[in-house]
Motif scaffolding. Structure first.
Motif, PDB file in Angstrom:
ATOM      1  N   GLY A   1       0.800  -1.221   0.000  1.00  0.00           N
ATOM      2  CA  GLY A   1       0.000   0.000   0.000  1.00  0.00           C
ATOM      3  C   GLY A   1       0.831   1.269   0.000  1.00  0.00           C
ATOM      4  N   ILE A   2       2.048   1.178  -0.523  1.00  0.00           N
ATOM      5  CA  ILE A   2       2.952   2.331  -0.559  1.00  0.00           C
ATOM      6  C   ILE A   2       2.365   3.408  -1.482  1.00  0.00           C
ATOM      7  CG2 ILE A   2       5.269   3.108  -1.209  1.00  0.00           C
ATOM      8  CD1 ILE A   2       5.255   1.277   1.213  1.00  0.00           C
ATOM      9  N   PRO A   3       2.299   4.692  -1.041  1.00  0.00           N
ATOM     10  CA  PRO A   3       1.686   5.734  -1.867  1.00  0.00           C
ATOM     11  C   PRO A   3       2.639   6.464  -2.811  1.00  0.00           C
ATOM     12  CG  PRO A   3       2.097   6.622   0.303  1.00  0.00           C
ATOM     13  CD  PRO A   3       2.567   5.188   0.341  1.00  0.00           C
ATOM     14  N   HIS A   4       3.939   6.159  -2.748  1.00  0.00           N
ATOM     15  CA  HIS A   4       4.902   6.857  -3.611  1.00  0.00           C
ATOM     16  C   HIS A   4       6.040   5.919  -3.969  1.00  0.00           C
ATOM     17  CE1 HIS A   4       8.060   9.681  -4.897  1.00  0.00           C
ATOM     18  NE2 HIS A   4       7.100  10.572  -5.072  1.00  0.00           N
ATOM     19  N   ILE A   5       6.408   5.919  -5.249  1.00  0.00           N
ATOM     20  CA  ILE A   5       7.531   5.107  -5.726  1.00  0.00           C
ATOM     21  C   ILE A   5       8.439   5.977  -6.591  1.00  0.00           C
ATOM     22  CG2 ILE A   5       8.200   3.206  -7.261  1.00  0.00           C
ATOM     23  CD1 ILE A   5       5.714   1.694  -6.312  1.00  0.00           C
ATOM     24  N   SER A   6       9.732   5.929  -6.283  1.00  0.00           N
ATOM     25  CA  SER A   6      10.746   6.547  -7.145  1.00  0.00           C
ATOM     26  C   SER A   6      11.511   5.417  -7.813  1.00  0.00           C
ATOM     27  CB  SER A   6      11.716   7.409  -6.326  1.00  0.00           C
ATOM     28  OG  SER A   6      11.051   8.496  -5.719  1.00  0.00           O
ATOM     29  N   SER A   7      11.680   5.507  -9.123  1.00  0.00           N
ATOM     30  CA  SER A   7      12.311   4.400  -9.833  1.00  0.00           C
ATOM     31  C   SER A   7      13.271   4.918 -10.890  1.00  0.00           C
ATOM     32  CB  SER A   7      11.241   3.509 -10.478  1.00  0.00           C
ATOM     33  OG  SER A   7      11.807   2.308 -10.940  1.00  0.00           O
ATOM     34  N   TYR A   8      14.457   4.329 -10.920  1.00  0.00           N
ATOM     35  CA  TYR A   8      15.531   4.811 -11.784  1.00  0.00           C
ATOM     36  C   TYR A   8      16.160   3.662 -12.558  1.00  0.00           C
ATOM     37  CZ  TYR A   8      15.047   8.450  -8.244  1.00  0.00           C
ATOM     38  OH  TYR A   8      14.541   9.389  -7.395  1.00  0.00           O
ATOM     39  N   ALA A   9      16.621   3.974 -13.759  1.00  0.00           N
ATOM     40  CA  ALA A   9      17.373   2.984 -14.534  1.00  0.00           C
ATOM     41  C   ALA A   9      18.774   2.850 -13.942  1.00  0.00           C
ATOM     42  CB  ALA A   9      17.468   3.418 -15.999  1.00  0.00           C
ATOM     43  N   LEU A  10      19.285   1.639 -13.904  1.00  0.00           N
ATOM     44  CA  LEU A  10      20.659   1.425 -13.457  1.00  0.00           C
ATOM     45  C   LEU A  10      21.595   2.090 -14.460  1.00  0.00           C
ATOM     46  CD1 LEU A  10      22.573  -0.015 -11.448  1.00  0.00           C
ATOM     47  CD2 LEU A  10      22.647  -1.933 -13.081  1.00  0.00           C
ATOM     48  N   THR A  11      22.367   3.051 -13.992  1.00  0.00           N
ATOM     49  CA  THR A  11      23.298   3.756 -14.870  1.00  0.00           C
ATOM     50  C   THR A  11      24.726   3.469 -14.436  1.00  0.00           C
ATOM     51  OG1 THR A  11      23.086   5.736 -13.487  1.00  0.00           O
ATOM     52  CG2 THR A  11      21.693   5.615 -15.447  1.00  0.00           C
ATOM     53  N   VAL A  12      25.612   3.460 -15.401  1.00  0.00           N
ATOM     54  CA  VAL A  12      27.018   3.155 -15.137  1.00  0.00           C
ATOM     55  C   VAL A  12      27.802   4.462 -15.097  1.00  0.00           C
ATOM     56  CG1 VAL A  12      29.020   1.812 -15.854  1.00  0.00           C
ATOM     57  CG2 VAL A  12      26.712   0.979 -16.374  1.00  0.00           C
ATOM     58  N   GLU A  13      28.141   4.896 -13.896  1.00  0.00           N
ATOM     59  CA  GLU A  13      28.872   6.143 -13.728  1.00  0.00           C
ATOM     60  C   GLU A  13      30.371   5.867 -13.716  1.00  0.00           C
ATOM     61  OE1 GLU A  13      27.373   8.861 -13.882  1.00  0.00           O
ATOM     62  OE2 GLU A  13      25.288   8.365 -13.429  1.00  0.00           O
ATOM     63  N   PRO A  14      31.181   6.807 -14.253  1.00  0.00           N
ATOM     64  CA  PRO A  14      32.644   6.643 -14.218  1.00  0.00           C
ATOM     65  C   PRO A  14      33.143   6.517 -12.783  1.00  0.00           C
ATOM     66  CG  PRO A  14      32.005   8.515 -15.593  1.00  0.00           C
ATOM     67  CD  PRO A  14      30.773   8.074 -14.868  1.00  0.00           C
ATOM     68  N   LYS A  15      34.229   5.819 -12.600  1.00  0.00           N
ATOM     69  CA  LYS A  15      34.911   5.690 -11.305  1.00  0.00           C
ATOM     70  C   LYS A  15      34.084   4.970 -10.246  1.00  0.00           C
ATOM     71  CE  LYS A  15      37.642   9.885 -12.091  1.00  0.00           C
ATOM     72  NZ  LYS A  15      37.996  11.238 -11.576  1.00  0.00           N
ATOM     73  N   THR A  16      33.093   4.190 -10.678  1.00  0.00           N
ATOM     74  CA  THR A  16      32.345   3.379  -9.718  1.00  0.00           C
ATOM     75  C   THR A  16      32.787   1.925  -9.836  1.00  0.00           C
ATOM     76  OG1 THR A  16      30.551   2.986 -11.303  1.00  0.00           O
ATOM     77  CG2 THR A  16      30.308   4.877  -9.818  1.00  0.00           C
ATOM     78  N   ALA A  17      32.483   1.154  -8.788  1.00  0.00           N
ATOM     79  CA  ALA A  17      32.805  -0.277  -8.818  1.00  0.00           C
ATOM     80  C   ALA A  17      32.068  -0.973  -9.950  1.00  0.00           C
ATOM     81  CB  ALA A  17      32.455  -0.913  -7.477  1.00  0.00           C
ATOM     82  N   LEU A  18      30.835  -0.533 -10.227  1.00  0.00           N
ATOM     83  CA  LEU A  18      30.049  -1.136 -11.309  1.00  0.00           C
ATOM     84  C   LEU A  18      30.760  -0.973 -12.648  1.00  0.00           C
ATOM     85  CD1 LEU A  18      27.466  -2.502 -12.315  1.00  0.00           C
ATOM     86  CD2 LEU A  18      26.405  -0.238 -12.467  1.00  0.00           C
ATOM     87  N   LYS A  19      31.304   0.208 -12.896  1.00  0.00           N
ATOM     88  CA  LYS A  19      32.028   0.462 -14.150  1.00  0.00           C
ATOM     89  C   LYS A  19      33.207  -0.491 -14.284  1.00  0.00           C
ATOM     90  CE  LYS A  19      33.504   3.095 -17.648  1.00  0.00           C
ATOM     91  NZ  LYS A  19      33.712   2.331 -18.857  1.00  0.00           N
ATOM     92  N   LYS A  20      33.928  -0.689 -13.196  1.00  0.00           N
ATOM     93  CA  LYS A  20      35.087  -1.587 -13.219  1.00  0.00           C
ATOM     94  C   LYS A  20      34.661  -3.038 -13.439  1.00  0.00           C
ATOM     95  CE  LYS A  20      39.304  -2.691 -10.659  1.00  0.00           C
ATOM     96  NZ  LYS A  20      40.109  -2.426  -9.424  1.00  0.00           N
TER      97      LYS A  20
END
Length: 378
Positions: free
Chosen positions: A179-198
């Motif tokens: 019953g949550i009244p608000h959802i924020s949702s984002y696409a997974l983005t690959v930012e420079p200098k992050t562990a994900l990028k590596k």
């Protein structure tokens, strides 16, 4: 009406995709809380004529602060600023910090809105992103939080490698089941200098695909609209009466003060940002110096910001405001630039307001950049 944002620059561990400013060392947490309170006091003259409508604890992970520390900062604001009778006071929190005891304590504090960083209900996604919580904690904290808080938002990430359409649909349905009244949702983005990028560069994780993210976005929009959510900003969905007042103020160009390392401020004419270094921030504040840089926004800067924020929201871009605030040259430029998007049915005009179509929503940022005024004389 104005807002105060407080950046809490600490996290238990670093999520692989995050490029926000934070430290995983808590050694200077006590010092930082005192410095944040001091900056709040040092900057009160900026809001002498303003009334604060929202207080927002962001980060980092604000829920690493104790409830007493949060109350201390809120009390400092009340002692130094004019506050509306019922301000929206939001705390960003991670599920692993929201024990039954902590939720109860927060419910007795001035905090009246929780923004919970769920991201996914699937264990494999949480491990891949290096989240500090697990799926069971995500479920448990929502079961508990909804008993004490009416105004809750949760974050979900889509476009995660390996996240199928069916799994994404299940994530959304699980969120809705509380019953949550608000959802924020984002696409997974690959930012420079992050562990994900590596990890992507070394082939340990597949690169997110735009086509998958686009499909997930359409599933999200369709599902939430069927459940009476209003898609009021590109990444934000709220039921009637539950839009984020804090974020809406940003998009509508209201004034705000950013407190803490890396926090940004805006007063309608200039933008400021604090130094993104905990030690240097502390040293500066302790020496009675605000560690902030500012820039005066040109007419083109203000126009471009309005285009970007306007297109992302249900309020759109007012052609009348463009002409009144920026002049005929800007309006003429906008009309020429937007024609191709009108022809491709990516935007439309209604009551002299420019808005993206359903097809154009996922492409909003790209459309906005093509509408920017880049080479005008000020």
């Amino acid at each position: 009406m104005s807002g105060i944002y407080i950046h809490i620059p600490f996290c238990k561990q670093a999520c692989h995709y995050c490029d926000f400013h934070f430290s995983t060392s808590m050694k200077k947490k006590d010092e930082m809380v005192l410095a944040l309170a001091k900056e709040i006091v040092m900057r009160k003259k900026e809001f002498e004529k303003e009334v604060v409508e929202t207080i927002y604890f962001g980060g980092g992970t604000p829920s690493v602060l104790t409830t007493d520390e949060i109350n201390f900062l809120i009390n400092t604001i009340y002692e130094n600023y004019k506050i509306v009778e019922n301000p929206e006071i939001t705390l960003e929190a991670n599920p692993d910090d929201l024990s039954s005891e902590r939720i109860l304590a927060l419910s007795k504090s001035p905090i009246n809105r929780l923004s919970i960083g769920i991201q996914s209900f699937f264990e494999e996604d949480l491990k891949m992103m290096n989240r500090a919580h697990n799926s069971a904690e995500a479920i448990k904290c929502l079961e508990e939080a909804t008993q004490y808080f009416d105004n809750i938002s949760l974050d979900l990430i889509y476009g995660i490698p390996g996240l199928t359409d069916e799994m994404w649909q299940q994530n959304i349905e699980t969120a809705l089941s509380f019953g949550i009244p608000h959802i924020s949702s984002y696409a997974l983005t690959v930012e420079p200098k992050t562990a994900l990028k590596k990890l992507i560069d070394t082939g340990k994780i597949a690169e997110p695909q735009d086509e998958v993210a686009s499909n997930h976005f359409m599933i999200l929009v369709e599902t939430l609209q069927k459940n009476d959510f209003i898609h009021y900003e590109l990444s934000n969905f709220g039921k009637e009466g539950y839009f984020s007042k804090n974020n809406s103020a940003y998009w509508l160009g209201k004034k705000y003060i950013g407190i803490g390392p890396s926090a940004h401020s805006y007063d309608g004419e200039k933008r400021g940002w604090n130094i993104a270094n905990n030690s240097l921030y502390l040293k500066s504040i302790q020496g009675d110096i605000l560690p902030i840089e500012t820039e005066i926004l040109s007419k083109s800067d203000r126009y471009n910001e309005y285009i970007m924020t306007g297109l992302r929201t249900i309020w759109g871009v007012s052609l009348e405001r463009i002409e009144k605030e920026f002049g005929f040259d800007y309006l003429n430029y906008l009309q020429k630039q937007m024609q191709k998007f009108l022809d491709d049915e990516l935007v439309f005009i209604e009551n002299n307001i420019l808005k993206p179509t359903s097809k154009g929503k996922f492409l909003t940022d790209g459309i906005a950049s093509d509408l920017f005024y880049l080479n005008l004389e000020e």
